[in-house]
Design an enzyme around this catalytic site. Structure first.
Site, PDB file in Angstrom:
ATOM      1  N   HIS A   1      19.950  44.278  -8.022  1.00 48.16           N
ATOM      2  CA  HIS A   1      18.846  45.137  -7.844  1.00 48.16           C
ATOM      3  C   HIS A   1      17.980  44.707  -6.927  1.00 48.16           C
ATOM      4  O   HIS A   1      16.985  43.757  -7.124  1.00 48.16           O
ATOM      5  CB  HIS A   1      18.000  45.481  -9.054  1.00 48.16           C
TER       6      HIS A   1
ATOM      7  N   HIS B   1      24.894  48.043 -15.254  1.00 49.65           N
ATOM      8  CA  HIS B   1      23.837  46.928 -15.429  1.00 49.65           C
ATOM      9  C   HIS B   1      23.199  47.300 -16.922  1.00 49.65           C
ATOM     10  O   HIS B   1      22.160  47.861 -16.560  1.00 49.65           O
ATOM     11  CB  HIS B   1      23.069  46.840 -14.396  1.00 49.65           C
TER      12      HIS B   1
ATOM     13  N   LEU C   1      22.562  45.110 -23.752  1.00 51.44           N
ATOM     14  CA  LEU C   1      22.923  46.029 -25.133  1.00 51.44           C
ATOM     15  C   LEU C   1      22.432  45.121 -26.153  1.00 51.44           C
ATOM     16  O   LEU C   1      22.138  45.536 -27.266  1.00 51.44           O
ATOM     17  CB  LEU C   1      24.588  46.043 -25.220  1.00 51.44           C
TER      18      LEU C   1
ATOM     19  N   ASP D   1      19.605  49.063 -15.478  1.00 47.36           N
ATOM     20  CA  ASP D   1      18.908  47.780 -16.381  1.00 47.36           C
ATOM     21  C   ASP D   1      18.089  48.169 -17.502  1.00 47.36           C
ATOM     22  O   ASP D   1      17.141  47.626 -17.840  1.00 47.36           O
ATOM     23  CB  ASP D   1      18.041  47.184 -15.178  1.00 47.36           C
TER      24      ASP D   1
END
Lengths: 317, 439
Positions: free
Chosen positions: B234, B62, B65, B309
């Site tokens: 999550h 996760h 970018l 994340d």
């Protein structure tokens, strides 16, 4: 207590103030109020100081009150509102503050729709900050003027039962008042529909009432909060009619409280919604006293923040 | 002749084979040739790993970018450097870029940029719906054929249950999971932290735990009905953990993850430094009790994965009024020490459990055929020094953005060598990255 100095650089919220500090502000406001009855309503204590009112939300009463307070202490005052300044050109809060700081402002009074904006500013700007209301967080000068009014009318806050009625969820006034009334020994009841009571606010030491009649039973102060009409759009209550039917303060409901109850409202009010016109203009209503006291309290706040530790007698004698 | 690398004297950990032993690993080219005690090879470059853990390369499933669209705050190059220095050899990137990765071109773009500038393996995840708008399905088969390893609408739940059902049924033919953000957007709208005493005191509209739990329960029911795989990205609340725990016993094909910050921080930290926008995270930091439930869920296996994340933002984007600031923090480079501090030293997880959740399980969920140290497997290896202590400063981060709530802390346990396809791509002692040579 007269020897106590105000050690804070900023006034960000009542959460930062001890009982003694709140009492110092209230007692400083007493001689300030006496200035109003003079023929020359101005003292030269803050001559040469610059106060900037930086208002990101519409406000007439609070902004004017801060302006008059600063002027009565002979400070120079500039008021900036978001629609007529570089704020509308997209300047960030931090840059606006840096600009005002570079112009050697001493105090910025900020009103902002973001909770925590004054705290944010105090961390990034070197001037002193007064919170003129932030989001749904705090409105310290409003609570201080409310406490001053209660104390003036009732002699003290200790043991007072105060019912705050209405939209607690979106009210910064209620959060500051809850803290202030508790610090000074009063009791707070919150009255409103469940959808307008924020989660876990009972953990701030308040009693919750959904039923107005029960909530008003035997209270010393009824404090009405403004209902913002757009809340209805957010499905938090069905209609204004329903609200008025259940929570509007009318003559009959005032009788449930103590005989000498005060009815307060921070303004601006929606006539006939939060309270009936006859209650608003009754002897028990303190609405106009609150406005007058607001100036005295804001003078006291400016004096304590900018007065360099001078005693208040020095200037008012 | 290909290059050889011999990793000596480390403690080799491979949860898939239940190995935790002092072993040497010989890598030939990009492939693991041999794992046994006391290997000697005169041709090989020797890497001494005494006192260190030699693990299957960490896999982050996760990652944000930011390329394409926000190359000023994160690129495939900068993101992969940040990942490599955090010990990750593979990352799966989220499609909520600009434009959204919702077609063949988007997947091809990520893969071709990775071939040019990527240090680590990058696996693209495609959008479930066009533009992440929750209205129409994307051209799933062409994205999967091009290399998409999963589908998600990232930070939005697909509110239309009928569309979510279709997506789940359709992807069954590809055996890929849909990654669910699980948040009912009507309930979470305008919220910025957990709805609780803390949001009430600080004056914020809250994000209630039920916003997550309603979507977790809906998606569990949809997964049971369609028998299609869902991975909850999550989860953050006790009830979410409990619902998933029960549902797994019924063999519903669901898996779930958490992030380092959700087991390291709670809303009480927001009360301690109010209006610090590096604590503004989506889903929000929850209560102490929820945090305990997350750790218990990790311990009993209810929670399968730990993912970062990672979400970079510039200082001037974060340094504003709390309600206006974006959600998210950079987290590649602090993931391992936070796992040690909050899970390993506190005995919630063994080091083997950790590697399972941050390498083997992500590999299984995304069908990556990695996360295993065994002869013939790709030599993606992370070497961790559990004793290395570092004071976290802004300069510590290789990420372009430094938005971390852990700046100022001293943390312990860091990756020291990151090896991808048999090549050392990050060496902490030299603080140096090496671009992969294609063999």
């Amino acid at each position: 207590m007269d020897n106590l100095t105000f050690k804070h650089r900023h006034l960000l919220g009542l959460a930062d103030l001890s009982r003694e500090e709140i009492e110092l502000v209230l007692s400083t406001a007493v001689p300030m109020k006496q200035i109003f009855t003079r023929s020359v309503k101005k003292v030269p204590v803050l001559r040469g100081k610059t106060v900037v009112n930086l208002f990101y939300e519409a406000s007439t009463r609070t902004r004017t009150s801060f302006e008059i307070a600063a002027k009565r202490l002979s400070a120079d005052v500039i008021s900036i509102s978001s629609s007529t300044s570089s704020i509308s050109k997209g300047e960030s809060l931090i840059d606006t503050a840096k600009t005002l700081e570079a112009m050697n402002s001493d105090v910025i009074v900020i009103r902002h729709n973001a909770s925590g904006a004054p705290q944010f500013l105090s961390q990034h700007a070197s001037c002193q900050i007064v919170n003129g209301g932030d989001g749904i967080h705090e409105h310290p000068t409003q609570a201080l003027l409310d406490l001053f009014t209660m104390k003036e009318m009732k002699g003290g806050i200790d043991g007072l039962k105060v019912a705050i009625v209405g939209d607690i969820l979106h009210s910064r006034v209620s959060r500051s008042n809850i803290i202030g009334i508790h610090r000074l020994g009063g009791e707070v009841r919150l009255v409103g529909p469940p959808t307008l009571i924020p989660k876990d606010i009972d953990k701030m030491g308040c009693k919750i009432y959904y039923n107005l009649e029960e909530g008003l039973d035997g209270v010393d102060v009824i404090y009405c909060l403004r209902i913002q009409l757009e809340r209805q759009a957010k499905k938090l209550f069905p209609s204004l009619e329903e609200y008025v039917r259940l929570y509007s303060i009318n003559d009959k409901r005032v009788k449930l409280a103590k005989r000498d109850v005060l009815v307060m409202h921070p303004g601006p009010m929606n006539r006939g919604v939060e309270l009936s016109t006859s209650v608003a203009y009754s002897d028990q209503s303190t609405i106009t006293n609150q406005v007058t006291n607001g100036i005295a309290i804001r003078m006291a706040v400016f004096f304590l923040l900018l007065g360099g530790g001078r005693s208040v007698q020095e200037i008012t004698d | 002749m290909s290059r050889k690398l011999l990793i000596k004297n480390g403690i080799v950990i491979c949860p898939s084979q239940k190995i935790m032993d002092k072993l040497d690993i010989l890598i030939d080219g990009s492939i693991i040739q041999k794992i046994q005690k006391d290997i000697t090879d005169h041709e090989a470059q020797i890497l001494d790993a005494s006192g260190k853990y030699v693990c299957p390369g960490l896999i982050d499933m996760h990652t944000n970018l930011k390329e394409p669209g926000r190359e000023d705050i994160g690129t495939i190059k900068s993101g992969s450097e940040s990942a490599a220095s955090g010990g990750f050899t593979s990352i799966a990137c989220m499609p909520n870029t600009n434009p959204v990765i919702d077609d063949l071109m988007g997947i091809e773009y990520i893969l071709s940029r990775t071939r040019s500038v990527g240090l680590v393996n990058i696996f693209p995840i495609g959008a479930v719906t066009k533009g992440n708008q929750g209205k129409e399905l994307t051209n799933i088969s062409s994205m999967v054929e091009a290399g998409a390893v999963a589908l998600t609408d990232v930070n939005k739940s697909i509110m239309d249950s009928s569309l979510m059902r279709s997506a789940l049924e359709y992807v069954k033919m590809f055996n890929i999971p849909i990654i669910s953000h699980c948040e009912d957007s009507n309930l979470s709208e305008d919220g910025c932290i957990n709805e609780s005493r803390v949001s009430t005191i600080l004056g914020f509209k809250g994000i209630p735990s039920i916003a997550e739990e309603l979507m977790v329960s809906r998606d569990i029911i949809l997964s049971r009905f369609t028998q299609s795989r869902i991975h909850f990205a999550h989860i953050t609340t006790r009830s979410s953990v409990e619902m998933i725990r029960i549902s797994k016993k019924d063999n519903i094909p669901i898996t779930c993850g958490t992030t380092p910050h959700h087991f390291s921080l709670s809303e009480e930290d927001i009360l301690k430094s109010p209006y610090d926008t590096n604590l503004k995270i989506q889903p929000p930091l929850r209560s102490q009790d929820d945090l305990s439930a997350i750790k218990e869920g990790l311990q009993d296996g209810t929670i399968d994965t730990i993912a970062t994340d990672h979400d970079p933002w510039l200082d001037n984007e974060k340094d504003i009024e709390f309600i206006n600031a974006p959600f998210g923090i950079v987290s590649f480079e602090t993931a391992i020490p936070l796992i040690f501090e909050n899970l390993v030293t506190t005995k919630y997880l063994s080091i083997q459990d950790v590697i399972e959740k941050i390498s083997l399980n992500p590999s299984k969920i995304l069908n990556l055929h990695r996360g295993i140290l065994k002869n013939g497997f790709v030599a993606d290896i992370t070497i961790i020094d559990p004793e290395l202590e570092i004071n976290i400063t802004k300069d510590f981060f290789h990420s372009i953005c430094k938005n971390s709530p852990f700046i100022g802390r001293k943390l312990k346990g860091f990756a020291v060598y990151t090896i991808v396809n048999g090549q050392i791509i990050y060496d902490r002692y030299k603080d140096l990255f090496c671009i992969q040579q294609n063999n």
